[in-house]
Design an enzyme around this catalytic site. Structure first.
Site, PDB file in Angstrom:
ATOM      1  N   HIS A 245       0.844  -1.208   0.000  1.00  0.00           N
ATOM      2  CA  HIS A 245       0.000   0.000   0.000  1.00  0.00           C
ATOM      3  C   HIS A 245       0.876   1.253   0.000  1.00  0.00           C
ATOM      4  O   HIS A 245       1.844   1.327   0.748  1.00  0.00           O
ATOM      5  CB  HIS A 245      -0.924   0.008   1.229  1.00  0.00           C
ATOM      6  CG  HIS A 245      -1.982  -1.046   1.195  1.00  0.00           C
ATOM      7  ND1 HIS A 245      -3.321  -0.764   1.280  1.00  0.00           N
ATOM      8  CD2 HIS A 245      -1.889  -2.382   1.058  1.00  0.00           C
ATOM      9  CE1 HIS A 245      -4.020  -1.892   1.209  1.00  0.00           C
ATOM     10  NE2 HIS A 245      -3.166  -2.893   1.081  1.00  0.00           N
ATOM     11  N   HIS A 362       2.002 -17.356  -1.252  1.00  0.00           N
ATOM     12  CA  HIS A 362       1.886 -16.362  -0.187  1.00  0.00           C
ATOM     13  C   HIS A 362       1.828 -16.972   1.203  1.00  0.00           C
ATOM     14  O   HIS A 362       2.043 -16.283   2.192  1.00  0.00           O
ATOM     15  CB  HIS A 362       0.649 -15.486  -0.409  1.00  0.00           C
ATOM     16  CG  HIS A 362       0.870 -14.443  -1.435  1.00  0.00           C
ATOM     17  ND1 HIS A 362       0.901 -14.731  -2.773  1.00  0.00           N
ATOM     18  CD2 HIS A 362       1.100 -13.110  -1.324  1.00  0.00           C
ATOM     19  CE1 HIS A 362       1.123 -13.609  -3.449  1.00  0.00           C
ATOM     20  NE2 HIS A 362       1.250 -12.626  -2.594  1.00  0.00           N
ATOM     21  N   ASP A 384      -7.040 -12.492  -3.337  1.00  0.00           N
ATOM     22  CA  ASP A 384      -6.262 -11.256  -3.240  1.00  0.00           C
ATOM     23  C   ASP A 384      -5.576 -10.989  -4.582  1.00  0.00           C
ATOM     24  O   ASP A 384      -4.444 -10.509  -4.643  1.00  0.00           O
ATOM     25  CB  ASP A 384      -5.237 -11.332  -2.104  1.00  0.00           C
ATOM     26  CG  ASP A 384      -4.771  -9.940  -1.658  1.00  0.00           C
ATOM     27  OD1 ASP A 384      -5.373  -8.948  -2.093  1.00  0.00           O
ATOM     28  OD2 ASP A 384      -3.801  -9.857  -0.891  1.00  0.00           O
TER      29      ASP A 384
HETATM   30 ZN    ZN Z   1      -3.397  -6.639   1.890  1.00  0.00          ZN
END
Ligand code: ZN
Length: 499
Positions: A245, A362, A384
């Site tokens: 992010h 992941h 995701d």
């Molecule tokens: Zn995330």
């Protein structure tokens, strides 16, 4: 047929209304089907399973509209002047007992609580129908039936965290966000996904204000999977655990926290899930306010300790965003958010759900097994997925980045930095099954029933119970998707099955 209907009903009663696939004692399938062969028996399968002990078959019956207005038909059904029932011929939807045994779900002689069983599925008006009423009250049968060729029927998959795919990035503001969402919605039908939550990562305010009004909740159909509402991941998350992010757009809550949330997102009308970090000041009041609006609060991208996480759950949080990723690692003296899986300080009668990216990349399979064995009922498979989903191998330009896709990994070009998941949902289901050694039923529930429960939709989605939406997938033995249905309508099928 009536016998089958009764057997099914008993099964549903024993296991509660949330059963994905109803249990039947192993012996009852073949025996009962012989009794009513004219109606029930499906033609022998190519594999020659028919008649073998423990083999179960299902048929799929389709029926539309009721003979008598207001009887049997659900709300919103089209009213036809003349009665019209439409169905399909003998669908073989069962799984042999061998499948459960192979998956390691326990002794093959003991029927699991919920198991793949041989049974008919009936649909009318886009919902799964109780055929008992059809036979005994309306004295009707299906007009049309279809053979599913020994496949498994399971509730349609629900993906509550998907950032885009096929080159579409939901977090990119444009004048026509709708067409990008529609493209992804259509393409994920081939992954067995029948509804999803488009997910926005931390973005500047303008993006929320521009994009959110363009992603309304929408029913699924031939045009694509249904949109259940947007998942907003950020910007109220931890700087330390922000992952991919963008740091510049992270926010903390101001004094008037909920007003700050509203101002940031510009409205919550189309929002279904908000991921936030509970250690941020004022987060508890925000969690209470969002929960009061029926929005699911998820904990993630956070450095919260277990006490803070428990307090957040007491305030209304029900979900953990991609467990293990972007949170403190498990520590035995402070297990952090991961500790919620076995916490004894959660509100009575409630348990936590947690998202897992089971793409084999992941999350290490051992970690996947730890989570699953500690708390199987809370596990929600999420992709995701990033915009590179479905683009194939090679170098792609995505936003400001170049991404190199190789198999199931997507790296920022020229680096070893993972740029997100690109595993389709059905791939995650298969990997999860293989990595955990769970039953087929558990793997299917993690992609259907559990996300439906998380969103409070379990009466309509994530189940094949009577009255539920007829959203389901047809899967072969290895859980590859053969066809996808929404509201009883075929919306996708594998190439070789097409006429
Ligand atoms: Zn995330």
């Amino acid at each position: 047929v009536a016998v089958w209907a009764l057997a099914r009903r008993r099964g549903a009663g024993r296991d509660g209304p949330r059963a994905v696939l109803k249990p039947l004692p192993r012996h009852c399938g073949p025996r009962r089907s012989r009794g009513r062969a004219g109606h029930v028996a499906a033609p022998p399968s190519a594999e020659g399973h028919v008649g073998q002990a423990g083999t179960r078959r299902l048929r799929l019956g389709w029926a539309q509209d009721a003979r008598r207005a207001g009887r049997g038909a659900g709300p919103g059904d089209p009213v036809h002047q003349l009665p019209h029932l439409e169905g399909w011929r003998a669908a073989q939807v069962g799984a042999g007992a061998g499948r459960g045994a192979r998956a390691g779900s326990g002794p093959a002689t003991r029927a699991p609580a919920r198991s793949v069983c041989r049974e008919d599925l009936w649909v009318r008006g886009g919902r799964i129908l109780d055929p008992e009423k059809l036979f005994f009250e309306e004295r009707r049968v299906a007009d049309e039936q279809r053979d599913c060729g020994g496949c498994i029927l399971a509730p349609g998959f629900i993906d509550v965290q998907i950032n885009g795919g096929f080159g579409v990035d939901f977090s990119q503001a444009s004048e026509d966000v709708g067409s990008g969402v529609a493209l992804v919605a259509r393409r994920i039908l081939s992954h067995g996904v029948t509804s999803f939550c488009p997910t926005l990562v931390t973005s500047p305010l303008e993006v929320y204000h521009k994009v959110l009004p363009q992603i309304p909740v929408k029913s699924g159909g031939p045009h694509g999977a249904g949109v259940l509402g947007v998942h907003l991941e950020g910007p109220f998350i931890s700087r330390e655990k922000r992952g991919a992010h963008p740091e510049a757009h992270l926010r903390s809550f101001e004094a008037d926290a909920f007003q700050d949330v509203l101002a940031t997102y510009g409205g919550l009308d189309n929002v279904r899930i908000v991921t936030l970090a509970p250690e941020l000041g004022h987060s508890q009041e925000v969690i209470r306010a969002l929960t009061a609006l029926g929005i699911c609060v998820s904990l993630g991208h956070s450095v919260a300790d277990l006490g803070t996480a428990e307090e957040a759950v007491q305030s209304g949080a029900t979900f953990i965003t991609h467990l293990f990723n972007a949170m403190l690692p498990f520590h035995h003296r402070d297990p952090g958010i991961v500790g919620l899986l076995t916490s004894d300080r959660l509100p009575a009668g409630r348990h936590i759900f947690y998202g897992m990216i089971a793409d084999g990349i992941h999350t290490n399979p051992a970690a996947l097994r730890i989570a699953h064995r500690a708390h199987p009922k809370g596990l929600v498979l999420v992709t995701d997925a990033v915009p590179a989903l479905g683009l194939g191998n090679g170098r792609h330009t995505l936003g400001q980045q170049e991404v190199e896709v190789d198999g199931l990994t997507a790296y920022v070009a020229g680096t070893n930095t993972l740029s997100g998941s690109i595993a389709p949902m059905d791939t995650c289901v298969r990997h999860f099954l293989q990595a955990t050694g769970c039953s087929v039923e558990s793997a299917l529930e993690a992609a259907s029933l559990h996300p439906a429960q998380l969103l409070g939709l379990e009466k309509r989605k994530g189940t094949l119970d009577f009255g539920a939406d007829a959203d389901f997938v047809v899967l072969d033995d290895s859980l590859h998707v053969r066809a996808t249905y929404i509201s009883g309508e075929l919306v996708w099928q594998v190439e070789e099955a097409r006429p």
